[in-house]
Write a protein that holds these residues in place. Sequence first.
Motif, PDB file in Angstrom:
ATOM      1  N   GLU A 221      89.559  -1.741-117.262  1.00  0.00           N
ATOM      2  CA  GLU A 221      88.818  -2.707-118.109  1.00  0.00           C
ATOM      3  C   GLU A 221      87.332  -2.328-118.245  1.00  0.00           C
ATOM      4  OE1 GLU A 221      90.283  -4.192-115.095  1.00  0.00           O
ATOM      5  OE2 GLU A 221      88.792  -5.597-114.279  1.00  0.00           O
ATOM      6  N   ASN A 222      86.833  -1.510-117.332  1.00  0.00           N
ATOM      7  CA  ASN A 222      85.422  -1.093-117.424  1.00  0.00           C
ATOM      8  C   ASN A 222      85.247   0.306-118.028  1.00  0.00           C
ATOM      9  OD1 ASN A 222      84.525  -3.452-116.208  1.00  0.00           O
ATOM     10  ND2 ASN A 222      84.848  -2.617-114.154  1.00  0.00           N
ATOM     11  N   LEU A 223      86.385   0.922-118.337  1.00  0.00           N
ATOM     12  CA  LEU A 223      86.353   2.337-118.741  1.00  0.00           C
ATOM     13  C   LEU A 223      85.468   2.585-119.970  1.00  0.00           C
ATOM     14  CD1 LEU A 223      87.373   5.183-118.263  1.00  0.00           C
ATOM     15  CD2 LEU A 223      89.441   4.618-119.555  1.00  0.00           C
ATOM     16  N   GLU A 224      85.637   1.776-120.992  1.00  0.00           N
ATOM     17  CA  GLU A 224      84.900   2.030-122.225  1.00  0.00           C
ATOM     18  C   GLU A 224      83.383   1.956-122.004  1.00  0.00           C
ATOM     19  OE1 GLU A 224      85.688   0.190-126.289  1.00  0.00           O
ATOM     20  OE2 GLU A 224      87.648   0.708-125.433  1.00  0.00           O
ATOM     21  N   LYS A 225      82.978   0.970-121.210  1.00  0.00           N
ATOM     22  CA  LYS A 225      81.558   0.793-120.914  1.00  0.00           C
ATOM     23  C   LYS A 225      80.998   2.025-120.192  1.00  0.00           C
ATOM     24  CE  LYS A 225      79.315  -3.136-118.873  1.00  0.00           C
ATOM     25  NZ  LYS A 225      79.819  -4.212-118.052  1.00  0.00           N
ATOM     26  N   VAL A 226      81.757   2.509-119.205  1.00  0.00           N
ATOM     27  CA  VAL A 226      81.320   3.687-118.441  1.00  0.00           C
ATOM     28  C   VAL A 226      81.242   4.907-119.366  1.00  0.00           C
ATOM     29  CG1 VAL A 226      82.057   5.319-116.649  1.00  0.00           C
ATOM     30  CG2 VAL A 226      82.053   2.865-116.173  1.00  0.00           C
ATOM     31  N   VAL A 227      82.246   5.115-120.202  1.00  0.00           N
ATOM     32  CA  VAL A 227      82.244   6.285-121.107  1.00  0.00           C
ATOM     33  C   VAL A 227      81.042   6.213-122.051  1.00  0.00           C
ATOM     34  CG1 VAL A 227      83.475   7.435-123.002  1.00  0.00           C
ATOM     35  CG2 VAL A 227      84.731   6.672-120.982  1.00  0.00           C
ATOM     36  N   SER A 228      80.729   4.995-122.517  1.00  0.00           N
ATOM     37  CA  SER A 228      79.621   4.881-123.473  1.00  0.00           C
ATOM     38  C   SER A 228      78.278   5.236-122.824  1.00  0.00           C
ATOM     39  CB  SER A 228      79.567   3.470-124.056  1.00  0.00           C
ATOM     40  OG  SER A 228      79.101   2.582-123.057  1.00  0.00           O
ATOM     41  N   LEU A 229      78.231   5.162-121.493  1.00  0.00           N
ATOM     42  CA  LEU A 229      76.975   5.494-120.791  1.00  0.00           C
ATOM     43  C   LEU A 229      76.802   6.993-120.575  1.00  0.00           C
ATOM     44  CD1 LEU A 229      76.942   2.743-118.058  1.00  0.00           C
ATOM     45  CD2 LEU A 229      75.191   3.102-119.784  1.00  0.00           C
ATOM     46  N   LEU A 230      77.908   7.739-120.688  1.00  0.00           N
ATOM     47  CA  LEU A 230      77.829   9.175-120.394  1.00  0.00           C
ATOM     48  C   LEU A 230      77.405   9.920-121.647  1.00  0.00           C
ATOM     49  CD1 LEU A 230      81.052   9.480-118.230  1.00  0.00           C
ATOM     50  CD2 LEU A 230      78.693   9.592-117.437  1.00  0.00           C
ATOM     51  N   PRO A 231      76.162  10.392-121.675  1.00  0.00           N
ATOM     52  CA  PRO A 231      75.659  11.011-122.899  1.00  0.00           C
ATOM     53  C   PRO A 231      76.356  12.341-123.164  1.00  0.00           C
ATOM     54  CG  PRO A 231      74.078  11.221-121.109  1.00  0.00           C
ATOM     55  CD  PRO A 231      75.232  10.452-120.571  1.00  0.00           C
ATOM     56  N   GLY A 232      76.620  12.575-124.406  1.00  0.00           N
ATOM     57  CA  GLY A 232      77.157  13.885-124.805  1.00  0.00           C
ATOM     58  C   GLY A 232      78.606  14.105-124.444  1.00  0.00           C
ATOM     59  N   VAL A 233      79.247  13.101-123.834  1.00  0.00           N
ATOM     60  CA  VAL A 233      80.661  13.295-123.494  1.00  0.00           C
ATOM     61  C   VAL A 233      81.495  12.743-124.641  1.00  0.00           C
ATOM     62  CG1 VAL A 233      82.495  12.737-121.864  1.00  0.00           C
ATOM     63  CG2 VAL A 233      80.158  13.071-121.059  1.00  0.00           C
ATOM     64  N   LYS A 234      82.224  13.644-125.315  1.00  0.00           N
ATOM     65  CA  LYS A 234      83.015  13.189-126.469  1.00  0.00           C
ATOM     66  C   LYS A 234      84.293  12.546-125.991  1.00  0.00           C
ATOM     67  CE  LYS A 234      81.629  16.161-130.263  1.00  0.00           C
ATOM     68  NZ  LYS A 234      81.536  17.580-129.948  1.00  0.00           N
ATOM     69  N   SER A 235      85.022  13.278-125.170  1.00  0.00           N
ATOM     70  CA  SER A 235      86.322  12.778-124.772  1.00  0.00           C
ATOM     71  C   SER A 235      86.625  13.202-123.346  1.00  0.00           C
ATOM     72  CB  SER A 235      87.358  13.331-125.748  1.00  0.00           C
ATOM     73  OG  SER A 235      88.600  12.789-125.449  1.00  0.00           O
ATOM     74  N   PRO A 236      86.231  12.392-122.369  1.00  0.00           N
ATOM     75  CA  PRO A 236      86.454  12.788-120.983  1.00  0.00           C
ATOM     76  C   PRO A 236      87.943  12.775-120.625  1.00  0.00           C
ATOM     77  CG  PRO A 236      85.635  10.544-121.098  1.00  0.00           C
ATOM     78  CD  PRO A 236      85.616  11.068-122.493  1.00  0.00           C
ATOM     79  N   THR A 237      88.296  13.506-119.603  1.00  0.00           N
ATOM     80  CA  THR A 237      89.679  13.496-119.121  1.00  0.00           C
ATOM     81  C   THR A 237      89.877  12.244-118.272  1.00  0.00           C
ATOM     82  OG1 THR A 237      89.578  15.883-119.012  1.00  0.00           O
ATOM     83  CG2 THR A 237      91.386  14.833-117.815  1.00  0.00           C
ATOM     84  N   ILE A 238      90.966  11.506-118.539  1.00  0.00           N
ATOM     85  CA  ILE A 238      91.263  10.299-117.775  1.00  0.00           C
ATOM     86  C   ILE A 238      92.584  10.502-117.053  1.00  0.00           C
ATOM     87  CG2 ILE A 238      91.638   7.793-117.919  1.00  0.00           C
ATOM     88  CD1 ILE A 238      88.853   8.649-118.891  1.00  0.00           C
ATOM     89  N   VAL A 239      92.562  10.332-115.736  1.00  0.00           N
ATOM     90  CA  VAL A 239      93.771  10.525-114.925  1.00  0.00           C
ATOM     91  C   VAL A 239      94.088   9.193-114.239  1.00  0.00           C
ATOM     92  CG1 VAL A 239      94.795  11.943-113.090  1.00  0.00           C
ATOM     93  CG2 VAL A 239      92.936  12.875-114.476  1.00  0.00           C
ATOM     94  N   PRO A 240      95.342   8.716-114.354  1.00  0.00           N
ATOM     95  CA  PRO A 240      95.654   7.438-113.697  1.00  0.00           C
ATOM     96  C   PRO A 240      95.616   7.573-112.174  1.00  0.00           C
ATOM     97  CG  PRO A 240      97.609   8.399-114.733  1.00  0.00           C
ATOM     98  CD  PRO A 240      96.473   9.292-115.076  1.00  0.00           C
TER      99      PRO A 240
END
Length: 283
Positions: A221-240
């Motif tokens: 539920e917090n993933l989108e917020k965290v990704v938006s904070l990472l500058p220059g990261v287009k599409s990070p790898t997400i592992v369950p």
Amino acid sequence: MKTLKIAIQKSGRLNEKSVEILKNCGLSFENYKSSLISSVSNFPLEILFLRDDDIPEYVQDGIADLGIVGENVITEAGAQVTYLQKLGFGKCTLKIAVPNNSTVSEISDLEGLAIATSYPVILEKYLQENNVNAQIRTISGSVEIGPGLGLSDAICDIVSTGGTLKSNGLKPFAEVMQSEAVLIGREGSEFNPEVLELLQRIKSVLKAKATKYVVLNVARENLEKVVSLLPGVKSPTIVPLFEEGWVALHSVIAEQDFWEKINALKVAGAEGIVVMPIEKIII
Ligand code: ATP
Ligand code: ZN
């Protein structure tokens, strides 16, 4: 394949980092002991260990194909060489300094005064550009003692932390030139395929150094917020993760950007943040 020669400083402030960057490029060779030349066993390259002052002319005259040396030394030598890459170490500034009790406060106040330096060419150009006539006293070392000995009214010397100036009762007053170590080649050498191969490796090492591999855990539920904070990261790898509703995020981030964001990431719900060095980024 033609064997290239690269000139680096044999001992002094630039030696260690010059050796390190070449080793990080995967080159295998012995560091300077007593022999002037060392052969690289896994690349057509020989390393010449020289005094830094000799490096610009060696490259200009074709005795070495490449060199690693401070911009200050190249400019002072007036050598005709090509700048291939800034290397990010050996950073320093050439400054004019005056005794703490001096009344000099503007460049024009230097008119008619004596300035001690090991960089007469650079200083003369700077004074000319500022329409100042001063007397340049060229000395080869320990320039900072000039005013104390009555040799000069001011000095023009390399400053990195300013500690040497302070301990000699001097204060910096004007900045003449900024410098760092650079990779230089002979004019036109940027078209040589072996030079390009080495340059590519050096660029990969520099890029990797400025970048970190970051792994962190975050609830979905917090993933989108965290990704938006990472500058220059287009599409990070997400592992369950094994724990339901949690993921690990893997990404490559410029280190400087990362430190600025670390608190915000924590507030946004990032946990277990691991930052790892990257050896090379192939570009
Ligand atoms: P050599 O014996 O090779 O002639 P050197 O005594 O002239 O060495 P070093 O003191 O080893 O030179 O400095 C080499 C280079 O390191 C300088 O030309 C400059 O580009 C850079 N440098 C970075 N910081 C400093 C600093 N604080 N003082 C002097 N040089 C610095
Ligand atoms: Zn030198």
